[in-house]
Every structure is written in structure tokens, then in C-alpha cells.
Design an enzyme around this catalytic site. Structure first.
Site, PDB file in Angstrom:
ATOM      1  N   HIS A 177     -55.268  23.010 -95.896  1.00 36.53           N
ATOM      2  CA  HIS A 177     -54.337  22.164 -96.658  1.00 36.53           C
ATOM      3  C   HIS A 177     -54.743  20.705 -96.531  1.00 36.53           C
ATOM      4  CE1 HIS A 177     -52.751  22.622 -92.567  1.00 36.53           C
ATOM      5  NE2 HIS A 177     -52.331  21.379 -92.684  1.00 36.53           N
ATOM      6  N   HIS A 224     -53.138  16.808 -96.640  1.00 31.34           N
ATOM      7  CA  HIS A 224     -51.933  15.980 -96.569  1.00 31.34           C
ATOM      8  C   HIS A 224     -52.090  14.798 -97.527  1.00 31.34           C
ATOM      9  CE1 HIS A 224     -50.413  17.556 -92.577  1.00 31.34           C
ATOM     10  NE2 HIS A 224     -51.684  17.905 -92.479  1.00 31.34           N
TER      11      HIS A 224
HETATM   12  P1  5GP Z   1     -51.685  20.420 -89.757  1.00 35.51           P
HETATM   13  O1  5GP Z   1     -51.335  19.861 -88.431  1.00 35.51           O
HETATM   14  O2  5GP Z   1     -52.028  21.901 -89.630  1.00 35.51           O
HETATM   15  O3  5GP Z   1     -52.684  19.646 -90.529  1.00 35.51           O
HETATM   16  O4  5GP Z   1     -50.387  20.279 -90.631  1.00 35.51           O
HETATM   17  C1  5GP Z   1     -49.401  21.232 -90.771  1.00 35.51           C
HETATM   18  C2  5GP Z   1     -48.260  20.543 -91.456  1.00 35.51           C
HETATM   19  O5  5GP Z   1     -47.354  21.528 -91.871  1.00 35.51           O
HETATM   20  C3  5GP Z   1     -47.505  19.557 -90.574  1.00 35.51           C
HETATM   21  O6  5GP Z   1     -47.529  18.273 -91.171  1.00 35.51           O
HETATM   22  C4  5GP Z   1     -46.099  20.139 -90.507  1.00 35.51           C
HETATM   23  O7  5GP Z   1     -45.133  19.136 -90.578  1.00 35.51           O
HETATM   24  C5  5GP Z   1     -46.054  21.047 -91.720  1.00 35.51           C
HETATM   25  N1  5GP Z   1     -45.219  22.213 -91.573  1.00 35.51           N
HETATM   26  C6  5GP Z   1     -45.099  23.007 -90.465  1.00 35.51           C
HETATM   27  N2  5GP Z   1     -44.276  24.040 -90.731  1.00 35.51           N
HETATM   28  C7  5GP Z   1     -43.871  23.893 -92.018  1.00 35.51           C
HETATM   29  C8  5GP Z   1     -43.003  24.666 -92.859  1.00 35.51           C
HETATM   30  O8  5GP Z   1     -42.432  25.687 -92.474  1.00 35.51           O
HETATM   31  N3  5GP Z   1     -42.840  24.207 -94.135  1.00 35.51           N
HETATM   32  C9  5GP Z   1     -43.456  23.081 -94.595  1.00 35.51           C
HETATM   33  N4  5GP Z   1     -43.214  22.726 -95.859  1.00 35.51           N
HETATM   34  N5  5GP Z   1     -44.277  22.333 -93.831  1.00 35.51           N
HETATM   35  C10 5GP Z   1     -44.476  22.735 -92.558  1.00 35.51           C
END
Ligand code: 5GP
Length: 138
Positions: free
Chosen positions: A102, A104
Site C-alpha cells: 500500500h 500512504h
Molecule cells: P504500514 O505501517 O503497514 O505502512 O501502514 C499500515 C497502515 O494501515 C497504518 O497507517 C494504519 O493506521 C492503517 N491501518 C491499520 N489497520 C487498519 C484498518 O483496519 N483499517 C484502515 N483503514 N487502516 C488501517
């Protein structure tokens, strides 16, 4: 390391748990981050299964980047942000917490510090309104 479909974004993509969806087509889902670092923080999620950038098919990346740009412009238009930060984390030591690729899209407002990565949960009504505004700007 391999892709595990039981991750939370896999569940959202399969409709097993809800999300504030901004845009969806056959290849990608755009949704609001529920622990946003700023007002309007979105996630662009290619549907093709990969843990992160390191195991992604280059064709998936080529297809998704124009949409990342489109979402960045829509987020800026919908929120009035002064800048947009793009972030993408690969494996836990680099900050990755959900192991489905993903991107951001994080609006930045002049003079306002970004919240912590994975900080407090946002208000559902506010996220729903932002999802509508960003969708309308897409
Ligand atoms: P990463 O750290 O893997 O780049 O980002 C994961 C992102 O997913 C984080 O910014 C976190 O806030 C978001 N996130 C975690 N759980 C959920 C969820 O259940 N729904 C949504 N919409 N975002 C989530």
C-alpha cells in the site's frame, strides 16, 4: 517471505471487514487510514497480492502510480493541504505493519506537525465525510 492473505487489508479487499472507501476498480482500492497521521490520510492498495514493493509485479506498480498521483491531487483539492507526503514501508524494521502492498498519501498542513504513524483512531463520521469529499475531487 511470502504473502499471507489473512492480513487486515486482505480482509478489507474481500469485504470481510468495513472501510471508508474512496475509490475502487478491478485493480485497486483507495480508502481512508483509520489511524491517520493528518486529516485526509489515504491508502492506495493494489489488489494483486504482494507483501510490499519488494515482491510486487512491476506491472502492478506501473498501473498504480498514475492513480497515486490522481489521489494526491484529489486529497490536496479536497482538504486544502499545503503539501502531500507519499510514504511506503517495506518490512517491519522499516515501519511496515500491514503486509499487503500500500501507498500512504498524507496531506501536510503548514505549521501542523504530522501525527505518529499508526497513532490515534479517527472519528468515523469525519472519515466518511473526507472519503466523500476526496471521491468527489477524483
Ligand atoms: P504500514 O505501517 O503497514 O505502512 O501502514 C499500515 C497502515 O494501515 C497504518 O497507517 C494504519 O493506521 C492503517 N491501518 C491499520 N489497520 C487498519 C484498518 O483496519 N483499517 C484502515 N483503514 N487502516 C488501517
Amino acid at each position: 517471505m511470502s504473502y499471507d492473505p489473512s492480513n487486515i487489508f486482505g480482509k478489507i479487499l474481500r469485504g470481510e471487514i468495513p472501510a471508508h472507501r474512496v475509490y475502487e476498480d478491478d485493480t485497486v482500492l483507495v480508502m481512508m487510514d483509520i489511524f491517520p497521521q493528518s486529516r485526509g490520510h489515504c491508502l492506495v492498495i493494489p489488489k494483486a497480492p504482494s507483501r510490499n514493493l519488494l515482491d510486487a509485479d512491476p506491472a502492478t506498480l506501473s498501473a498504480v502510480m498514475p492513480l497515486v498521483q490522481k489521489v494526491a491531487k484529489a486529497v490536496r483539492a479536497a482538504t486544502g493541504a499545503d503539501g502531500i507526503r507519499l510514504a511506503q514501508f517495506n518490512e517491519a524494521p522499516a515501519g511496515q505493519t500491514v503486509f499487503h502492498l500500500h501507498f500512504h498519501v498524507i496531506p501536510v498542513y503548514e505549521g501542523v506537525a504530522l501525527g505518529a504513524h499508526g497513532g490515534g483512531k479517527a472519528d468515523d463520521a469525519e472519515l466518511a465525510a473526507l472519503a466523500r469529499d476526496i471521491a468527489a475531487a477524483l
